[in-house]
Design a protein around this motif. Structure first.
Motif, PDB file in Angstrom:
ATOM      1  N   GLY A  52      10.907   5.540  -1.056  1.00 43.08           N
ATOM      2  CA  GLY A  52      11.297   4.147  -0.892  1.00 43.08           C
ATOM      3  C   GLY A  52      10.943   3.251  -2.057  1.00 43.08           C
ATOM      4  O   GLY A  52      11.245   2.063  -2.044  1.00 43.08           O
ATOM      5  N   VAL A  53      10.284   3.791  -3.075  1.00 41.66           N
ATOM      6  CA  VAL A  53       9.908   3.029  -4.256  1.00 41.66           C
ATOM      7  C   VAL A  53      10.862   3.388  -5.386  1.00 41.66           C
ATOM      8  O   VAL A  53      11.056   4.566  -5.694  1.00 41.66           O
ATOM      9  CB  VAL A  53       8.443   3.342  -4.679  1.00 41.66           C
ATOM     10  N   ARG A  54      11.458   2.387  -5.984  1.00 44.20           N
ATOM     11  CA  ARG A  54      12.377   2.625  -7.103  1.00 44.20           C
ATOM     12  C   ARG A  54      11.561   2.849  -8.370  1.00 44.20           C
ATOM     13  O   ARG A  54      10.710   2.035  -8.720  1.00 44.20           O
ATOM     14  CB  ARG A  54      13.310   1.429  -7.277  1.00 44.20           C
ATOM     15  N   ILE A  55      11.833   3.963  -9.049  1.00 46.04           N
ATOM     16  CA  ILE A  55      11.114   4.329 -10.266  1.00 46.04           C
ATOM     17  C   ILE A  55      12.096   4.314 -11.426  1.00 46.04           C
ATOM     18  O   ILE A  55      13.139   4.964 -11.369  1.00 46.04           O
ATOM     19  CB  ILE A  55      10.489   5.733 -10.129  1.00 46.04           C
ATOM     20  N   ILE A  56      11.734   3.574 -12.475  1.00 45.33           N
ATOM     21  CA  ILE A  56      12.596   3.480 -13.657  1.00 45.33           C
ATOM     22  C   ILE A  56      11.796   3.935 -14.870  1.00 45.33           C
ATOM     23  O   ILE A  56      10.667   3.496 -15.083  1.00 45.33           O
ATOM     24  CB  ILE A  56      13.085   2.038 -13.885  1.00 45.33           C
ATOM     25  N   ALA A  76       5.251   0.468   2.977  1.00 46.98           N
ATOM     26  CA  ALA A  76       5.354   0.821   4.392  1.00 46.98           C
ATOM     27  C   ALA A  76       4.759  -0.265   5.282  1.00 46.98           C
ATOM     28  O   ALA A  76       5.265  -0.526   6.374  1.00 46.98           O
ATOM     29  CB  ALA A  76       4.658   2.156   4.645  1.00 46.98           C
ATOM     30  N   LEU A  77       3.703  -0.924   4.809  1.00 46.25           N
ATOM     31  CA  LEU A  77       3.065  -1.966   5.602  1.00 46.25           C
ATOM     32  C   LEU A  77       3.720  -3.330   5.419  1.00 46.25           C
ATOM     33  O   LEU A  77       3.839  -4.095   6.367  1.00 46.25           O
ATOM     34  CB  LEU A  77       1.579  -2.063   5.242  1.00 46.25           C
ATOM     35  N   LYS A  78       4.126  -3.654   4.209  1.00 47.96           N
ATOM     36  CA  LYS A  78       4.616  -4.999   3.910  1.00 47.96           C
ATOM     37  C   LYS A  78       6.133  -5.124   3.869  1.00 47.96           C
ATOM     38  O   LYS A  78       6.660  -6.242   3.874  1.00 47.96           O
ATOM     39  CB  LYS A  78       4.041  -5.474   2.567  1.00 47.96           C
ATOM     40  N   LYS A  79       6.848  -4.016   3.747  1.00 45.82           N
ATOM     41  CA  LYS A  79       8.320  -3.999   3.759  1.00 45.82           C
ATOM     42  C   LYS A  79       8.965  -4.722   2.574  1.00 45.82           C
ATOM     43  O   LYS A  79      10.092  -5.174   2.659  1.00 45.82           O
ATOM     44  CB  LYS A  79       8.874  -4.587   5.058  1.00 45.82           C
ATOM     45  N   HIS A  80       8.251  -4.847   1.451  1.00 43.12           N
ATOM     46  CA  HIS A  80       8.816  -5.462   0.257  1.00 43.12           C
ATOM     47  C   HIS A  80       9.534  -4.402  -0.572  1.00 43.12           C
ATOM     48  O   HIS A  80       9.168  -3.233  -0.546  1.00 43.12           O
ATOM     49  CB  HIS A  80       7.728  -6.098  -0.614  1.00 43.12           C
ATOM     50  N   ASP A  81      10.551  -4.824  -1.317  1.00 46.52           N
ATOM     51  CA  ASP A  81      11.181  -3.928  -2.283  1.00 46.52           C
ATOM     52  C   ASP A  81      10.228  -3.782  -3.460  1.00 46.52           C
ATOM     53  O   ASP A  81       9.689  -4.775  -3.956  1.00 46.52           O
ATOM     54  CB  ASP A  81      12.509  -4.502  -2.781  1.00 46.52           C
ATOM     55  N   ILE A  82      10.022  -2.548  -3.909  1.00 44.22           N
ATOM     56  CA  ILE A  82       9.096  -2.305  -5.012  1.00 44.22           C
ATOM     57  C   ILE A  82       9.784  -1.462  -6.072  1.00 44.22           C
ATOM     58  O   ILE A  82      10.406  -0.449  -5.765  1.00 44.22           O
ATOM     59  CB  ILE A  82       7.813  -1.607  -4.532  1.00 44.22           C
ATOM     60  N   THR A  83       9.659  -1.907  -7.313  1.00 47.54           N
ATOM     61  CA  THR A  83      10.157  -1.162  -8.465  1.00 47.54           C
ATOM     62  C   THR A  83       8.991  -0.965  -9.415  1.00 47.54           C
ATOM     63  O   THR A  83       8.273  -1.906  -9.730  1.00 47.54           O
ATOM     64  CB  THR A  83      11.282  -1.941  -9.182  1.00 47.54           C
ATOM     65  N   VAL A  84       8.811   0.259  -9.878  1.00 41.72           N
ATOM     66  CA  VAL A  84       7.785   0.541 -10.876  1.00 41.72           C
ATOM     67  C   VAL A  84       8.503   1.029 -12.133  1.00 41.72           C
ATOM     68  O   VAL A  84       9.405   1.856 -12.069  1.00 41.72           O
ATOM     69  CB  VAL A  84       6.730   1.555 -10.360  1.00 41.72           C
ATOM     70  N   VAL A  85       8.118   0.453 -13.265  1.00 39.33           N
ATOM     71  CA  VAL A  85       8.779   0.760 -14.534  1.00 39.33           C
ATOM     72  C   VAL A  85       7.785   1.442 -15.466  1.00 39.33           C
ATOM     73  O   VAL A  85       6.693   0.929 -15.691  1.00 39.33           O
ATOM     74  CB  VAL A  85       9.332  -0.524 -15.201  1.00 39.33           C
TER      75      VAL A  85
END
Length: 168
Positions: free
Chosen positions: A64-68, A37-46
């Protein structure tokens, strides 16, 4: 910039999480959501699903966080390696040396979990005290143009890494 986090590796290293594994996963997702929310980067957590996961890889987007979750028989490390094939503008957060070296060989930047934890803590501090980090750094005592310290210059690769990390 795309940040890929080795979920269980980070949970194991992060000092601020309590509760069972489900609560820790939710806490990590909430931390990453606040960071995004602060940095606007795409984030994926695996996360690993290789021991008791489904037969297919599952993916969802939460806050907004992609979870795999990796599929049964596949480790999260393999999924992270597959995601870092492109390499550019990717930061891999893992304390696993094999994953880190693989990512760096593909042109990505590898951060250990403790380094990323410091970034999260620093960001929380600035958010809590309502301080703009960039303004504080520019208005601090670094105004002098006189060079101090070791005159040896870092390697090009190390300077590129630091530039990418500073954008986090």
């Amino acid at each position: 910039m795309h940040i890929i986090v080795d979920g269980y590796n980070f949970i194991g290293k992060y000092s601020g999480m309590i509760g069972d594994i489900e609560e820790k996963r939710e806490a990590l997702i909430n931390l990453l959501f606040e960071y995004r929310a602060l940095k606007k980067h795409d984030i994926t957590v695996v996360f690993d699903g290789w021991q008791n996961g489904m037969s297919v890889e599952s993916s969802e987007i939460k806050k907004g966080v992609r979870i795999i979750f990796s599929r049964l028989g596949e480790k999260a490390d393999d999924v992270i390696k597959r995601l870092t094939v492109k390499g550019e503008n990717i930061i891999v957060v893992s304390s696993d040396r094999e994953v880190s070296s693989y990512a760096e060989n593909r042109g990505a930047v590898a951060l250990s979990c403790t380094e990323f934890e410091k970034k999260l803590t620093e960001l929380a501090y600035y958010k809590q005290n309502d301080i703009n980090k960039d303004e504080e750094i520019s208005s601090s005592c670094f105004a002098s143009t006189k060079k101090k310290g070791n005159p040896r210059r870092l390697s090009k690769e190390e300077r590129r890494k630091r530039v990418r990390i500073s954008k986090m």
